[in-house]
Design a protein around this motif. Structure first.
Motif, PDB file in Angstrom:
ATOM      1  N   GLU B  63       1.265  -1.107   0.126  1.00  0.00           N
ATOM      2  CA  GLU B  63      -0.505  -0.147  -0.020  1.00  0.00           C
ATOM      3  C   GLU B  63       0.700   1.202   0.313  1.00  0.00           C
ATOM      4  OE1 GLU B  63      -3.840  -1.754   2.742  1.00  0.00           O
ATOM      5  OE2 GLU B  63      -2.198  -0.188   3.421  1.00  0.00           O
ATOM      6  N   ASN B  64       1.854   1.222   0.521  1.00  0.00           N
ATOM      7  CA  ASN B  64       3.046   2.221   0.919  1.00  0.00           C
ATOM      8  C   ASN B  64       4.151   2.691  -0.136  1.00  0.00           C
ATOM      9  OD1 ASN B  64       2.221   3.896   3.259  1.00  0.00           O
ATOM     10  ND2 ASN B  64       2.271   2.039   3.889  1.00  0.00           N
ATOM     11  N   GLY B  65       3.728   1.627  -1.273  1.00  0.00           N
ATOM     12  CA  GLY B  65       4.678   1.375  -2.143  1.00  0.00           C
ATOM     13  C   GLY B  65       5.925   0.636  -2.124  1.00  0.00           C
ATOM     14  N   ILE B  66       6.632   0.374  -1.549  1.00  0.00           N
ATOM     15  CA  ILE B  66       7.939  -0.765  -0.710  1.00  0.00           C
ATOM     16  C   ILE B  66       7.528  -1.470  -1.737  1.00  0.00           C
ATOM     17  CG2 ILE B  66       9.068  -1.229   1.070  1.00  0.00           C
ATOM     18  CD1 ILE B  66       8.139   1.630   1.136  1.00  0.00           C
ATOM     19  N   ILE B  67       6.725  -2.194  -2.116  1.00  0.00           N
ATOM     20  CA  ILE B  67       7.270  -3.595  -2.411  1.00  0.00           C
ATOM     21  C   ILE B  67       5.987  -3.792  -3.871  1.00  0.00           C
ATOM     22  CG2 ILE B  67       8.292  -4.801  -0.706  1.00  0.00           C
ATOM     23  CD1 ILE B  67       6.169  -6.369   0.510  1.00  0.00           C
ATOM     24  N   THR B  68       6.019  -5.358  -4.630  1.00  0.00           N
ATOM     25  CA  THR B  68       4.704  -5.315  -5.241  1.00  0.00           C
ATOM     26  C   THR B  68       4.906  -6.865  -5.680  1.00  0.00           C
ATOM     27  OG1 THR B  68       7.104  -5.119  -7.295  1.00  0.00           O
ATOM     28  CG2 THR B  68       4.908  -3.165  -7.216  1.00  0.00           C
ATOM     29  N   LYS B  69       3.706  -6.970  -5.613  1.00  0.00           N
ATOM     30  CA  LYS B  69       3.517  -8.665  -5.927  1.00  0.00           C
ATOM     31  C   LYS B  69       3.146  -8.458  -7.444  1.00  0.00           C
ATOM     32  CE  LYS B  69      -0.076 -10.273  -4.484  1.00  0.00           C
ATOM     33  NZ  LYS B  69      -1.196 -10.260  -2.971  1.00  0.00           N
ATOM     34  N   SER B  70       3.661  -9.787  -8.358  1.00  0.00           N
ATOM     35  CA  SER B  70       3.704 -10.689  -9.536  1.00  0.00           C
ATOM     36  C   SER B  70       3.538 -11.698  -9.304  1.00  0.00           C
ATOM     37  CB  SER B  70       4.871  -9.934 -10.337  1.00  0.00           C
ATOM     38  OG  SER B  70       5.822  -9.874  -9.698  1.00  0.00           O
ATOM     39  N   VAL B  71       3.402 -12.802 -10.663  1.00  0.00           N
ATOM     40  CA  VAL B  71       3.530 -14.096 -10.563  1.00  0.00           C
ATOM     41  C   VAL B  71       4.629 -14.245 -10.293  1.00  0.00           C
ATOM     42  CG1 VAL B  71       2.319 -15.393 -11.428  1.00  0.00           C
ATOM     43  CG2 VAL B  71       1.101 -13.712 -11.703  1.00  0.00           C
ATOM     44  N   HIS B  72       5.147 -15.566 -10.243  1.00  0.00           N
ATOM     45  CA  HIS B  72       6.387 -16.297 -10.669  1.00  0.00           C
ATOM     46  C   HIS B  72       6.365 -16.438 -11.678  1.00  0.00           C
ATOM     47  CE1 HIS B  72       9.754 -17.692  -7.909  1.00  0.00           C
ATOM     48  NE2 HIS B  72       9.840 -18.444  -9.119  1.00  0.00           N
ATOM     49  N   PRO B  73       7.040 -16.643 -12.464  1.00  0.00           N
ATOM     50  CA  PRO B  73       7.580 -16.957 -13.471  1.00  0.00           C
ATOM     51  C   PRO B  73       7.797 -18.912 -12.974  1.00  0.00           C
ATOM     52  CG  PRO B  73       9.842 -15.817 -12.770  1.00  0.00           C
ATOM     53  CD  PRO B  73       9.098 -15.834 -11.887  1.00  0.00           C
TER      54      PRO B  73
END
Lengths: 135, 135
Positions: B63-73
């Motif tokens: 929420e505070n823009g420190i990390i992002t989620k994405s799909v693992h390759p």
DNA sequence: CTTTGCACTTGCAAATTGCAAGCAAAATTA
DNA sequence: TAATTTTGCTTGCAATTTGCAAGTGCAAAG
């Protein structure tokens, strides 16, 4: 009452066990930048720390050698809190927090002015400020 | 759900509102130094964070823009967490924590080795590590 | 010698933490 | 294709911590 339950050997983890909360570094900030050093001064800071929380944080900071208590020269009724060398050594860290926050948030003018000095010569700034705090 | 209750304009205070607790910077540490980046990886770290706490910290860091989620390759079942630029910018701060802790506590060998590199040329180290993390 | 200031302590409700168990979707195994 | 395991969470609940308000004891001032 001691910190017998160390979570790990990681320096980040050990550090957080001492000052990893929402309040401890604000006390350090007051001692470092605002020269506020009595119990009442801390209570007056903008963030409005509760008195019992303040007392508990001051105790753990003292237990961990970050600050020391002494009698205020003006009056025996007042307690003067000071940073130890270990506390003063948090200065580079505190500066980096400021620099990080500057990049993403709005800072008050006085803090901006300080960072302007920092950017001219960071090491010099740290040395000067450290010597200042040792007095 | 937003951070409507800002305690003050102080950059230290604002920073602490995001990552001022015993766990958040450990997640950043894992992403930064240990290259651990799945939910399971974080759970496996030495400090044994509870799963509900981990989930809540990951959420506020996102929420505070420190990390992002994405799909693992490797697999759709895995989630890959990564530091954003704002997260990567915490590197100097993380280094200073390590340097402070080094002065007063025993560090694990690998972290000592890292700090040896840092001391040779701090700016260079930060630049190299930053570029590494951007990949 | 009474009142005020200062540094806390105490009591209690509310919020947060930590532990254990549960759960759904994806991947692996049979 | 069906059963099992892995992965990333959520839920429930007891225990700890927080936050607010009121109170206490000593020193200094009036």
């Amino acid at each position: 009452m001691t910190d017998s339950k160390k979570r790990s050997d990681c320096p980040i983890s050990c550090s957080l066990e001492i000052w990893g909360d929402k309040w401890s570094l604000l006390i350090v900030r007051d001692l470092m930048f605002a020269k506020q050093c009595t119990y009442g001064d801390f209570l007056k800071s903008d963030e409005k720390i509760a008195t019992n929380i303040l007392a508990s944080r001051l105790q753990t900071l003292e237990e961990n050698g970050i600050i020391t208590k002494s009698v205020h020269p003006d009056s025996k009724a007042k307690v003067l809190y000071k940073l130890t060398q270990k506390g003063i050594d948090l200065l580079p860290l505190m500066i980096e927090i400021n620099l990080w926050a500057e990049k993403y948030y709005d800072l008050p003018a006085d803090r901006k002015a300080m960072l302007k000095e920092v950017k001219k010569d960071k090491e010099k700034f740290i040395e000067t400020a450290t010597n200042d705090l040792k007095k």
